[in-house]
Design an enzyme around this catalytic site. Structure first.
Site, PDB file in Angstrom:
ATOM      1  N   GLY A   4       0.842  -1.185   0.000  1.00 24.33           N
ATOM      2  CA  GLY A   4       0.000   0.000   0.000  1.00 24.33           C
ATOM      3  C   GLY A   4       0.874   1.229   0.000  1.00 24.33           C
ATOM      4  O   GLY A   4       2.080   1.146   0.257  1.00 24.33           O
ATOM      5  N   ASN A   5       0.286   2.361  -0.306  1.00 16.10           N
ATOM      6  CA  ASN A   5       1.046   3.603  -0.219  1.00 16.10           C
ATOM      7  C   ASN A   5       0.102   4.773  -0.022  1.00 16.10           C
ATOM      8  O   ASN A   5      -1.012   4.783  -0.531  1.00 16.10           O
ATOM      9  CB  ASN A   5       1.949   3.800  -1.448  1.00 16.10           C
TER      10      ASN A   5
ATOM     11  N   SER B 196       9.478   3.130  -1.718  1.00 18.29           N
ATOM     12  CA  SER B 196       9.137   1.848  -2.344  1.00 18.29           C
ATOM     13  C   SER B 196       9.722   0.679  -1.557  1.00 18.29           C
ATOM     14  O   SER B 196      10.904   0.686  -1.217  1.00 18.29           O
ATOM     15  CB  SER B 196       9.701   1.846  -3.768  1.00 18.29           C
ATOM     16  N   GLY B 197       8.882  -0.322  -1.278  1.00 17.29           N
ATOM     17  CA  GLY B 197       9.364  -1.598  -0.752  1.00 17.29           C
ATOM     18  C   GLY B 197       9.995  -1.571   0.626  1.00 17.29           C
ATOM     19  O   GLY B 197      10.804  -2.446   0.944  1.00 17.29           O
TER      20      GLY B 197
ATOM     21  N   SER C 216       7.547   5.309  -3.824  1.00 15.21           N
ATOM     22  CA  SER C 216       6.594   4.256  -4.193  1.00 15.21           C
ATOM     23  C   SER C 216       6.518   4.110  -5.712  1.00 15.21           C
ATOM     24  O   SER C 216       6.525   5.103  -6.443  1.00 15.21           O
ATOM     25  CB  SER C 216       5.211   4.632  -3.654  1.00 15.21           C
ATOM     26  N   SER C 217       6.397   2.868  -6.181  1.00 17.21           N
ATOM     27  CA  SER C 217       6.328   2.646  -7.631  1.00 17.21           C
ATOM     28  C   SER C 217       5.051   3.249  -8.234  1.00 17.21           C
ATOM     29  O   SER C 217       4.966   3.440  -9.445  1.00 17.21           O
ATOM     30  CB  SER C 217       6.426   1.155  -7.943  1.00 17.21           C
ATOM     31  N   ASP C 218       4.069   3.547  -7.395  1.00 14.72           N
ATOM     32  CA  ASP C 218       2.824   4.150  -7.893  1.00 14.72           C
ATOM     33  C   ASP C 218       2.853   5.680  -7.902  1.00 14.72           C
ATOM     34  O   ASP C 218       1.814   6.323  -8.089  1.00 14.72           O
ATOM     35  CB  ASP C 218       1.636   3.671  -7.046  1.00 14.72           C
TER      36      ASP C 218
ATOM     37  N   HIS D 293      -3.433   4.127  -1.827  1.00 17.00           N
ATOM     38  CA  HIS D 293      -3.651   2.960  -2.673  1.00 17.00           C
ATOM     39  C   HIS D 293      -3.408   1.714  -1.842  1.00 17.00           C
ATOM     40  O   HIS D 293      -2.416   1.643  -1.116  1.00 17.00           O
ATOM     41  CB  HIS D 293      -2.698   2.997  -3.871  1.00 17.00           C
TER      42      HIS D 293
ATOM     43  N   HIS E 200      -4.289  -2.893  -1.667  1.00 16.59           N
ATOM     44  CA  HIS E 200      -4.849  -4.075  -2.309  1.00 16.59           C
ATOM     45  C   HIS E 200      -5.770  -4.766  -1.305  1.00 16.59           C
ATOM     46  O   HIS E 200      -5.736  -5.984  -1.157  1.00 16.59           O
ATOM     47  CB  HIS E 200      -3.737  -5.010  -2.771  1.00 16.59           C
TER      48      HIS E 200
ATOM     49  N   ASP F 196     -23.116   7.429   3.604  1.00 13.34           N
ATOM     50  CA  ASP F 196     -22.503   8.410   4.509  1.00 13.34           C
ATOM     51  C   ASP F 196     -21.195   8.975   3.948  1.00 13.34           C
ATOM     52  O   ASP F 196     -20.784  10.072   4.324  1.00 13.34           O
ATOM     53  CB  ASP F 196     -22.215   7.763   5.873  1.00 13.34           C
TER      54      ASP F 196
ATOM     55  N   HIS G 230      -7.057  -4.490 -10.733  1.00 15.03           N
ATOM     56  CA  HIS G 230      -5.994  -4.011  -9.852  1.00 15.03           C
ATOM     57  C   HIS G 230      -6.547  -3.783  -8.447  1.00 15.03           C
ATOM     58  O   HIS G 230      -6.545  -4.707  -7.637  1.00 15.03           O
ATOM     59  CB  HIS G 230      -5.379  -2.747 -10.478  1.00 15.03           C
TER      60      HIS G 230
ATOM     61  N   TYR H 156     -24.893  16.206  10.977  1.00 15.03           N
ATOM     62  CA  TYR H 156     -24.354  15.059  11.699  1.00 15.03           C
ATOM     63  C   TYR H 156     -23.165  15.492  12.570  1.00 15.03           C
ATOM     64  O   TYR H 156     -22.360  16.313  12.156  1.00 15.03           O
ATOM     65  CB  TYR H 156     -23.910  14.006  10.694  1.00 15.03           C
TER      66      TYR H 156
HETATM   67 ZN   LIG Z   1      -1.323  -1.722  -6.615  1.00 19.23          ZN
END
Ligand SMILES: [Zn+2]
Length: 231
Positions: A27-28, A44-45, A74-76, A95, A97, A120, A171, A228
């Site tokens: 995730g990132n 990244s990683g 991050s690769s994204d 992001h 998964h 909501d 994805h 609310y």
């Molecule tokens: Zn991804």
């Protein structure tokens, strides 16, 4: 450089793990300083349990170049840049998964709005993009992931803060918000809503929610007549 934003983005990344929507390095999260045009993103990683605020990477969104930090971003990163360039109202992007949202992405289905939990936070279905083409995957994959998200929101006339997330076909989910913490919050909510929706569709494949219930729940939390919570 940007010590406070680095701390916020670091904590937002840790929150993803704490809420169990990511495992390993899946995730990132990023956040942006709009005045400076600089984005802070997870490296990244790097495992979450070895990461600190100092490991965050700073990217200039105009050039896409790294301006601070010792790790590769991050690769994204290119996906995040596309979204920040297009939508000035967004201050943070996440992001993951996460399993339930990915199930909709892999099935190629929108997450329909079937109940008030969804309403909501997301004003209408959470869209699923089209698949990327072979050319889009082979050249500029991460940037094209951003482009297909924008294409989908534009085609459907969606204001990104009214539906603060999407699933990219084959994805997984991308979410956003006014800051990094809000984008993580939306990632966690989206996965829970996706799980509820999947179970609902198992029990009743034609389940639906009337528009007036969607309107009631969305607008009591958002917009100028929201009531609310505490004043
Ligand atoms: Zn991804």
């Amino acid at each position: 450089m940007l010590e406070q934003l680095k701390q916020e983005v670091f904590e937002a990344n840790i929150e993803l793990m704490r809420r169990k929507v990511v495992i390993y390095t899946w995730g990132n999260v990023s956040g942006i300083d709009r005045e400076k045009g600089l984005m802070v993103i997870k490296p990244s990683g790097i495992d979450y349990d070895r990461m600190s605020a100092r490991d965050m990477v700073v990217i200039d969104i105009r050039t896409g170049e790294k301006v601070d930090g010792k790790w590769r971003p991050s690769s994204d990163t290119a996906t995040h840049i596309e979204l920040y360039r297009k939508y000035p109202q967004i201050g943070g992007i996440t992001h993951t998964h996460s399993v339930n949202a990915v199930a909709f992405a892999q099935a190629g289905r929108d997450i329909p709005a079937l109940g008030t939990t969804h309403a909501d936070y997301f004003y209408g279905p959470i869209p699923c993009t089209r698949s990327l083409t072979k050319e889009e995957v082979e050249k500029g994959y991460e940037k094209n992931t951003g482009k297909v998200i924008i294409e989908t929101l534009e085609e459907r006339g969606i204001e990104p803060l009214a539906v603060p997330g999407i699933v990219v076909r084959n994805h997984g989910p991308f979410t956003w918000g006014r800051d990094a913490a809000a984008s993580v919050y939306h990632a966690v909510v989206m996965d829970t809503v996706a799980e509820m929706t999947m179970k609902t569709l198992l029990l009743n494949p034609s389940a639906e929610m009337p528009q007036y219930i969607l309107d009631k729940h969305y607008y009591r939390k958002h917009g100028k007549n929201a009531y609310y919570g505490q004043k």
